[in-house]
Write a protein that holds these residues in place. Structure first.
Motif, mmCIF file in Angstrom:
data_model
loop_
_atom_site.group_PDB
_atom_site.id
_atom_site.type_symbol
_atom_site.label_atom_id
_atom_site.label_comp_id
_atom_site.label_asym_id
_atom_site.label_seq_id
_atom_site.Cartn_x
_atom_site.Cartn_y
_atom_site.Cartn_z
ATOM 1 N N ALA A 104 -5.739 -13.011 1.031
ATOM 2 C CA ALA A 104 -4.855 -12.516 -0.023
ATOM 3 C C ALA A 104 -3.396 -12.849 0.253
ATOM 4 C CB ALA A 104 -5.035 -11.006 -0.172
ATOM 5 N N SER A 105 -2.964 -12.721 1.516
ATOM 6 C CA SER A 105 -1.568 -13.007 1.838
ATOM 7 C C SER A 105 -1.234 -14.475 1.611
ATOM 8 C CB SER A 105 -1.265 -12.608 3.288
ATOM 9 O OG SER A 105 -2.109 -13.301 4.183
ATOM 10 N N THR A 164 -0.887 -14.981 -2.121
ATOM 11 C CA THR A 164 0.387 -14.420 -2.567
ATOM 12 C C THR A 164 1.522 -15.384 -2.263
ATOM 13 O OG1 THR A 164 -0.428 -12.172 -2.169
ATOM 14 C CG2 THR A 164 1.946 -12.447 -2.389
ATOM 15 N N GLU A 212 1.614 -4.032 -6.611
ATOM 16 C CA GLU A 212 1.343 -5.411 -6.218
ATOM 17 C C GLU A 212 2.608 -6.260 -6.128
ATOM 18 O OE1 GLU A 212 -1.564 -6.936 -8.915
ATOM 19 O OE2 GLU A 212 -3.180 -5.717 -8.087
ATOM 20 N N GLU A 233 0.831 -9.019 1.230
ATOM 21 C CA GLU A 233 -0.023 -9.282 0.068
ATOM 22 C C GLU A 233 0.690 -8.955 -1.244
ATOM 23 O OE1 GLU A 233 -3.765 -7.352 0.536
ATOM 24 O OE2 GLU A 233 -4.211 -8.313 2.459
ATOM 25 N N SER A 281 2.927 -4.419 3.525
ATOM 26 C CA SER A 281 1.517 -4.262 3.171
ATOM 27 C C SER A 281 0.723 -3.861 4.403
ATOM 28 C CB SER A 281 0.981 -5.574 2.606
ATOM 29 O OG SER A 281 1.126 -6.619 3.519
#
Length: 247
Positions: A15-16, A19, A149, A174, A247
């Protein structure tokens, strides 16, 4: 990112990493964008319920909050009350909230258990300012941003130091981190306050150019960098929320 572009969602990987890819794309697209355009883009990418503004309600906070209010006054605003703030800052928070019609200002506090364990005598700022900032700002912000988010903040390149080369959009673990005022100049900021009749922080008239917690904030001298009064003599320039992943 639940509302990101289809091309982004179709990619795979940590996810990171995803992103970071999205942040780089957005930064290219918004490199020359006006603050309101950056805020609108953030709303489009993640939606209001997943976007937060983080504000200290300090000397330059009214500018970002004015742009936010003009785009959507219901965007949540996160305010960190460290327990060491000037009373004038708390009053300024209430003044701007009412003036700009901000609909969702959330005041976040450090955990009492952490303070009882590590700062019972309220002297940690003197012996270990980094740890004090972590307990009173970094940890509370990480907790406050859990539902979000992406977040907006008011850093500007003209503030210098670690901020001189900030992008308009960057990855924060993230989360996406938007810097809508990155390209704004000091003269443009002054003009905004004048044209929009925005009130100054009450302590500006007393010589405070940048305002944080009481023990670690001092007046600046003529010709000094505006942030010279923060953590004076401690070799410290940031509280940690902009150098520590949230995060």
């Amino acid at each position: 990112m639940t509302s990101a572009s289809p091309s982004f969602l179709s990619e795979s990987g940590p996810a990171s990493t995803l992103t970071t890819v999205l942040a780089e794309r957005l930064d290219r697209d918004l490199e020359q964008a006006a603050p309101a355009e950056v805020i609108s883009a953030a709303l489009k990418v993640v939606g209001r319920s997943r976007l937060a503004v983080v504000s200290s309600f300090g000397t330059e906070s009214a500018a970002l909050l004015k742009y936010v209010a003009d785009v959507d006054p219901a965007i949540p605003v996160v305010f960190l009350d460290t327990g060491w703030l000037f009373e004038e800052t708390l009053t300024y928070r209430d003044t701007l909230t009412a003036l700009l019609g901000l609909q969702d200002v959330r005041t976040i506090h450090p955990l009492e258990a952490d303070l009882d364990r590590e700062d019972k005598d309220r002297e940690l700022w003197l012996s270990n300012p980094d740890r004090c900032c972590f307990l009173r700002k970094v940890e509370p912000l990480a907790r406050a941003l859990t539902p979000f988010e992406a977040w907006l903040n008011g850093r500007k390149r003209f503030q210098g130091g670690d901020r001189a080369a900030i992008p308009v959009v960057e990855a924060d673990g993230e989360r996406l981190k938007f810097n809508p005022l990155a390209n704004v100049t000091q003269d443009e900021l002054k003009a905004l306050y004048a044209t929009m009749n925005l009130p100054a922080h009450p302590l500006v008239a007393s010589g405070f150019a940048s305002i944080g917690c009481m023990p670690c904030t001092s007046r600046t001298l003529p010709g000094e960098d505006p942030r010279a009064g923060r953590w004076r003599g401690k070799g410290k320039t940031e509280c940690g929320i902009h150098v520590t992943k949230t995060s």
